[in-house]
Write an enzyme that holds these catalytic residues in place. Structure first.
Site, PDB file in Angstrom:
ATOM      1  N   ASP A  32      -4.083   9.045  14.970  1.00  0.00           N
ATOM      2  CA  ASP A  32      -4.612   8.585  13.686  1.00  0.00           C
ATOM      3  C   ASP A  32      -5.249   7.218  13.802  1.00  0.00           C
ATOM      4  O   ASP A  32      -5.114   6.375  12.921  1.00  0.00           O
ATOM      5  CB  ASP A  32      -3.491   8.562  12.640  1.00  0.00           C
ATOM      6  CG  ASP A  32      -4.054   8.597  11.223  1.00  0.00           C
ATOM      7  OD1 ASP A  32      -5.245   8.934  11.051  1.00  0.00           O
ATOM      8  OD2 ASP A  32      -3.307   8.268  10.290  1.00  0.00           O
ATOM      9  N   VAL A  76       4.673   0.988   0.975  1.00  0.00           N
ATOM     10  CA  VAL A  76       5.057  -0.171   1.779  1.00  0.00           C
ATOM     11  C   VAL A  76       5.016  -1.417   0.894  1.00  0.00           C
ATOM     12  O   VAL A  76       4.032  -1.651   0.189  1.00  0.00           O
ATOM     13  CB  VAL A  76       4.128  -0.347   2.988  1.00  0.00           C
ATOM     14  CG1 VAL A  76       4.556  -1.544   3.827  1.00  0.00           C
ATOM     15  CG2 VAL A  76       4.133   0.923   3.851  1.00  0.00           C
ATOM     16  N   GLY A 123       0.813  -1.199   0.000  1.00  0.00           N
ATOM     17  CA  GLY A 123       0.000   0.000   0.000  1.00  0.00           C
ATOM     18  C   GLY A 123       0.849   1.252   0.000  1.00  0.00           C
ATOM     19  O   GLY A 123       2.072   1.209   0.189  1.00  0.00           O
ATOM     20  N   CYS A 124       0.182   2.330  -0.247  1.00  0.00           N
ATOM     21  CA  CYS A 124       0.865   3.619  -0.274  1.00  0.00           C
ATOM     22  C   CYS A 124       0.299   4.498   0.814  1.00  0.00           C
ATOM     23  O   CYS A 124      -0.910   4.561   1.006  1.00  0.00           O
ATOM     24  CB  CYS A 124       0.652   4.319  -1.608  1.00  0.00           C
ATOM     25  SG  CYS A 124       1.323   3.438  -2.999  1.00  0.00           S
ATOM     26  N   GLY A 125       1.160   5.161   1.481  1.00  0.00           N
ATOM     27  CA  GLY A 125       0.740   6.153   2.445  1.00  0.00           C
ATOM     28  C   GLY A 125       1.061   7.528   1.929  1.00  0.00           C
ATOM     29  O   GLY A 125       1.420   7.702   0.765  1.00  0.00           O
ATOM     30  N   ASP A 126       0.965   8.465   2.798  1.00  0.00           N
ATOM     31  CA  ASP A 126       1.214   9.846   2.415  1.00  0.00           C
ATOM     32  C   ASP A 126       2.696  10.126   2.236  1.00  0.00           C
ATOM     33  O   ASP A 126       3.079  11.027   1.505  1.00  0.00           O
ATOM     34  CB  ASP A 126       0.632  10.775   3.479  1.00  0.00           C
ATOM     35  CG  ASP A 126       0.480  12.185   2.955  1.00  0.00           C
ATOM     36  OD1 ASP A 126       0.316  12.344   1.728  1.00  0.00           O
ATOM     37  OD2 ASP A 126       0.551  13.116   3.767  1.00  0.00           O
ATOM     38  N   ILE A 127       3.495   9.359   2.889  1.00  0.00           N
ATOM     39  CA  ILE A 127       4.922   9.663   2.812  1.00  0.00           C
ATOM     40  C   ILE A 127       5.735   8.538   2.183  1.00  0.00           C
ATOM     41  O   ILE A 127       6.941   8.685   2.004  1.00  0.00           O
ATOM     42  CB  ILE A 127       5.494   9.985   4.216  1.00  0.00           C
ATOM     43  CG1 ILE A 127       5.317   8.791   5.151  1.00  0.00           C
ATOM     44  CG2 ILE A 127       4.854  11.236   4.774  1.00  0.00           C
ATOM     45  CD1 ILE A 127       6.025   8.983   6.487  1.00  0.00           C
ATOM     46  N   LYS A 144       9.015  -0.102   4.094  1.00  0.00           N
ATOM     47  CA  LYS A 144       8.442   1.203   3.742  1.00  0.00           C
ATOM     48  C   LYS A 144       9.528   2.028   3.073  1.00  0.00           C
ATOM     49  O   LYS A 144      10.571   2.301   3.677  1.00  0.00           O
ATOM     50  CB  LYS A 144       7.911   1.908   4.991  1.00  0.00           C
ATOM     51  CG  LYS A 144       7.161   3.195   4.675  1.00  0.00           C
ATOM     52  CD  LYS A 144       6.322   3.633   5.856  1.00  0.00           C
ATOM     53  CE  LYS A 144       5.434   4.818   5.515  1.00  0.00           C
ATOM     54  NZ  LYS A 144       4.451   5.109   6.559  1.00  0.00           N
TER      55      LYS A 144
END
Ligand SMILES: Nc1ncnc2c1ncn2[C@@H]1O[C@H](COP(=O)(O)OP(=O)(O)OP(=O)(O)O)[C@@H](O)[C@H]1O
Length: 984
Positions: free
Chosen positions: A721, A610, A603-607, A625
């Protein structure tokens, strides 16, 4: 007297005895009596009677024995003691009493010295008697015995107490030689738990010639009638083992044995160094010295073979496994002077080592077969057999690396990998009104992105967002206007490239040569079981908002440097992933991206992005990550990345992720984390009937989350969060909180709060193990909350008006509450605008400043969502949602029956005024006492059976692998553009 040295000595001894009588009053009576008795015999000497030295000695030792007996029996039984001690003095057991003293046995002993010894200590007496009662050349006293004792003294001192000696094959002391140049580095980065074997040293590498495995064993020889200790230093080098005999004079031997083990070797080697007898390479001695100077605990040992002689927990568990050689604890002590069974650790291609090397290899094969297929090989197998997709096959089997090029998108991978397969990625805008920032996500994926708000203070623009005003109610905007908004540019495209031609020289080398670790990998399979399914179709979307505009009481760095990546976690010693990481770090000097084979994008996060990644050559899977430094810098997200890393470094909790390592290259910052194969709670909830968890399941999950939050708070971390997407499910069904880049670090000042009886309910009759420990002793230091924290949930949250008046009898039975220790950052304040819209606490939206209470708000929303399948203040858009959070009253849907306790807890948590919110004052302890958790065993919840277990690993892999004849592309939508994404 002059003609008889013995007489002189005796007289001197007498003087000494006399002087001792004066100097030592405590022994004087006893000694005086002995001396008096001796008077009758001594005149023979004084009158010049012809006597032998042996006779004199006999007399002296009779006196010694008498004295010893008198000591033990007391003055009143002096006569009996004398006769007994006489007999005792002849018993061989006395001679061998002092093993240690035997070390110095090579020294010639004069009568004067022997008598002086009488006056020193009982141990000295034993030693003197031993020397004199047995001549040097007697059969019972051999140099071999002395050397054996020397060896024992060295090894036993160096070993763990209680470690059995193996005088046979295990009589090896191993020393690692590291060149001066590399010693400092290795000392910093390498640990003692692994010994890396190198089979082919002909290939020049950092680890080849400089590092020498030196095995020393002590031997004894008799040379020209003189006792000599011989230390054989065996240098295990590529070309073979060299035995360098070292003749150590008896004086050396004595001095050596009197020193500590490391000093012993060191001093001996120093002498050898000057004598140039150490080896043909004079530098080796200095090298060895340098190692000795180095912190022993950090001195690794390298060997030239593929065999890893590290103590393997898993191996030890297996009857067919290679027996652990040295425990890590032992290695710590034996870092410089180590004793290891030769037959298991010397797989050298030399004469003496050939046999043992073969043994090791056979054992390795047995272990390997016992272990079955490794995880990564399972993946490969599945992909090879079931998946004809050449891209996936390449990724799984041949293409070890994936490289997305950085095209205005942070979702990129290392560019140093050559690439010849390009995958076009396009995105379309999310349909969800709450989707703020575009990211590459599976179709229907409930986004967990962060809005531009995190960079509001920086004036930074984030992709896919316009400004805060688009999501914030007008009255909120007013408050937020003081902070500059930062519209973001969107990531419109990105290109992923698969390296199909080269996996990098280093990687392939590592892959081919690092099978040694596999022998010790056991049980990793279970840890690495993966549910590789893409996330399903999800109706809701939420986004995290990050804003680091201002926050008070940020903790200093020192607070965060508490734990390293593993050394301080002895309870995780069974986790072979630590060993795997160290193994590779030791082989390659440092961990790099090329050491990983990227198997799947999680998956992708904001920064960052992964990936499920295999550490090449170890069969260990990690969540890797990868964050693009340039992107982080340009978006001013470096602090967030740093925060996440620092928090991860601190964590050591069953419900929080483990950071095994992290590294930064010019281009990327990478976190090597524990991989959680069970997906997240958001996905799991979608699969439940009515998309809601049962109350029992919800209670389990929120309880584990509560413990994780409590732990975080005590570390001074406000999570901020919380949402189901960030709760990952381990392969054992327990949870793991993830994603800490929005967390607030703050200082914690533990305070004692006086509990009021109006808050704490009277103690119920407890049924659990804590019943007896419910201490009401006013002198008991255990805080009241701790007494009740395990098994005695109490209702503490009921609003005052809702509480019924208690009968007098009940009030009388109330336990006088003890002060409660609150070690959570209840007073921390931040003005950041962070979180996920539907989970944002009112105080964050209003910009009033917030603290740890925001986590209890989100905890309430979280519980609500698990039970009702939706969040409580969800509006048609983000603005409405935020408005609802601030203004709307809490309502519970009628279509679902939820217990009063659950609703009561939610009610207590979703109090809009943070000061009145449950947990805001007394932290997690207050929440744990709520009736919703009644009967829950907090201490043992980690051992409880979870509501659901993730799919088996193999099934998950098969499910994840693309089917035959299916389209090779997966489409993702972001900003109205379709994304072709072939990789996973
Ligand atoms: N240790 C892990 N094991 C398995 N999957 C993980 C792990 N860590 C993260 N993921 C998955 O990777 C994805 C990206 O995670 P990441 O933490 O980078 O960002 P995020 O959770 O989307 O949030 P944010 O954008 O706020 O950072 C998530 O969807 C998560 O499911």
């Amino acid at each position: 007297m002059g003609s008889c040295p013995g007489i002189c000595e005796i007289i001197e001894s007498k003087d000494e005895l006399d002087s001792f009588q004066h100097s030592n009053g405590s022994i004087q009576p006893c000694f005086a009596s002995i001396a008096d008795e001796k008077v009758g015999k001594l005149p023979m000497l004084k009158t010049g009677r012809n006597c032998s030295v042996q006779d004199d000695l006999n007399q002296i030792f009779e006196a010694i024995d008498r004295r010893a007996s008198v000591r033990s029996l007391g003055l009143s039984q002096k006569s009996d003691a004398e006769s007994k001690s006489k007999n005792a003095s002849k018993k061989p057991v006395r001679i061998g009493v002092s093993q240690a003293s035997g070390i110095g046995i090579s020294e010639s002993v004069t009568l004067k010295q022997a008598l002086r010894g009488l006056c020193i200590s009982h141990a000295s007496e034993m030693a003197a008697m031993k020397r004199l009662s047995k001549s040097v050349g007697s059969p019972g006293f051999s140099e071999a015995g002395a050397a054996k004792r020397l060896y024992r003294a060295v090894v036993v001192e160096a070993s763990e107490p209680g470690l059995p000696l193996d005088d046979g094959k295990g009589s090896m002391v191993e020393i690692s030689l590291v060149p001066e140049s590399s010693t400092s580095d290795s000392c910093q980065t390498m640990t003692e738990t692994l010994q890396v074997a190198r089979s082919n040293s002909s290939t020049p590498s950092v680890h080849s010639s400089p590092r020498l495995a030196v095995a020393t064993t002590t031997k004894a020889t008799k040379d020209k009638g003189q006792l000599k200790g011989e230390i054989v230093i065996e240098l295990s080098e590529a070309e073979g083992r060299k035995q360098i005999p070292k003749s150590v004079q008896k004086g050396n031997l004595k001095s050596a044995t009197s020193l500590s083990n490391s000093n012993t070797i060191k001093s001996v080697l120093e002498q050898e160094e000057t004598g140039s007898t150490f080896s043909d390479d004079g530098s080796k001695a200095s090298k060895l010295k340098s190692v000795q100077k180095c912190d022993p605990s950090l001195t690794p040992s390298f060997r030239d073979s593929n065999t890893v002689s590290k103590p393997s927990q898993s191996a030890s568990n297996s009857p067919r496994a290679v027996k652990p050689i040295v425990t890590s604890a032992t290695i710590k002590k034996l870092a410089a002077v180590r004793r290891e069974p030769r037959d298991e650790i010397i797989p050298q291609p030399m004469e003496a080592g050939t046999k043992t090397s073969t043994v090791v290899m056979v054992q390795k094969e047995k272990v390997r077969s016992a272990m079955g297929l490794s995880i990564s090989s399972t993946i490969k197998k599945v992909l090879e057999v079931d998946d004809p997709d050449p891209v996936l096959a390449e990724v799984g089997c041949k293409k070890s690396f994936i490289e997305p090029s950085l095209k205005g998108d942070h979702h990129s991978l290392p560019s140093f990998f050559s690439s010849n397969i390009s995958i076009k990625v396009s995105k379309s805008a999310s349909n969800s009104p709450r989707t703020v920032k575009p990211a590459i996500r599976p179709k229907g994926f409930r986004k967990k992105t962060q809005t531009t708000c995190d960079d509001v203070s920086n004036g930074d623009e984030l992709p896919g967002t316009n400004s805060m005003s688009c999501r914030t109610p007008s009255y909120v905007q007013q408050k937020l206007k003081k902070e500059p908004a930062s519209p973001s540019s969107s990531n419109t495209s990105s290109s992923y490239e698969v390296n199909s031609s080269s996996t990098g020289q280093g990687a392939s080398n590592l892959h081919s040569s690092s099978n040694g670790f596999n022998n010790r990998v056991q049980g990793v399979k279970a840890n690495a079981k993966s549910n590789l399914r893409e996330k399903g179709d999800f109706s809701q979307s939420s986004s995290s908002i990050g804003d680091y505009s201002s926050s008070t009481s940020i903790s200093d760095e020192s607070n965060l440097s508490g734990s390293s990546c593993g050394g301080s976690r002895p309870h995780m010693s069974k986790d072979l992933r630590w060993d795997a990481v160290r193994f590779v770090e030791m082989r390659t000097g440092s961990l790099e991206l090329r050491n990983f084979k990227l198997l799947k994008r999680l998956g992708c996060g904001d920064i960052g992005t992964v990936y499920l990644a295999e550490l090449i050559g170890t069969d260990c899977l990690f969540a890797l990550k990868v964050m693009d430094n340039e992107f982080l810098a340009s978006r001013k997200k470096m602090p967030r990345a740093r925060t996440e890393r620092e928090i991860l470094q601190m964590l050591d909790h069953p419900f929080l992720p483990t950071l095994y390592s992290h590294f930064t290259t010019d281009k990327f910052s990478c976190l090597v984390m524990e991989f959680c194969p069970g997906g997240d709670l958001h996905v799991l909830r979608q699969k439940q009937p009515n998309r809601c968890f049962s109350e029992e399941a919800a209670r389990f999950y929120v309880a584990e989350v509560l413990l994780a939050l409590e732990y975080l708070h005590m570390l001074g971390v406000v999570y901020r969060d919380l949402k189901p997407e960030n709760i990952l499910v381990r392969e054992d069904g327990h949870i793991m909180l993830s994603d800490f880049d929005l967390s607030l670090r703050c200082t914690v000042s533990p305070t004692l709060l006086k509990s009021s009886s109006s808050i704490v309910e009277p103690a119920k009759k407890l049924t659990g193990p804590c019943a007896e420990s419910s201490c009401i002793d006013p002198f008991c230091l255990q805080p009241s909350w701790a007494q009740a924290s395990c098994f005695s949930p109490r209702l503490v949250s009921t609003p005052a008006k809702a509480r019924k008046p208690k009968p007098k009898s009940e009030l009388a039975a109330q336990v006088t509450p003890l002060p409660q220790l609150v070690a959570e950052p209840t007073s921390a304040r931040s003005n950041s605008f962070v979180g996920t819209h539907e989970y944002l606490a009112p105080e964050i939206i209003k910009g009033d400043g917030h603290g740890s209470a925001v986590d209890w708000w989100t905890f309430g929303v979280f519980l609500y969502e698990l039970l009702y399948g939706k969040t409580p203040f969800k509006g048609s858009g983000n603005e409405e949602t935020l408005a609802n959070v601030v203004t709307q009253c809490l309502k519970f849907p009628d279509d679902r029956i939820v217990s009063f306790q659950a609703r009561d807890l939610i009610r207590g948590l979703l109090v809009k005024e943070p000061d009145n919110r449950m947990g805001s004052v007394r932290g997690a302890a207050e929440i744990k006492q709520h009736q919703f958790f009644e009967g829950l065993n907090w201490a043992l919840i980690r051992c409880a059976i979870p509501p659901e277990l993730p799919k088996s690993f193999e099934a998950a892999v098969i499910a994840a692998a693309p089917k035959k004849n299916t389209a090779k592309t997966l489409e993702f939508k972001a900003n109205g553009k379709h994304v072709e994404f072939e990789l996973f």
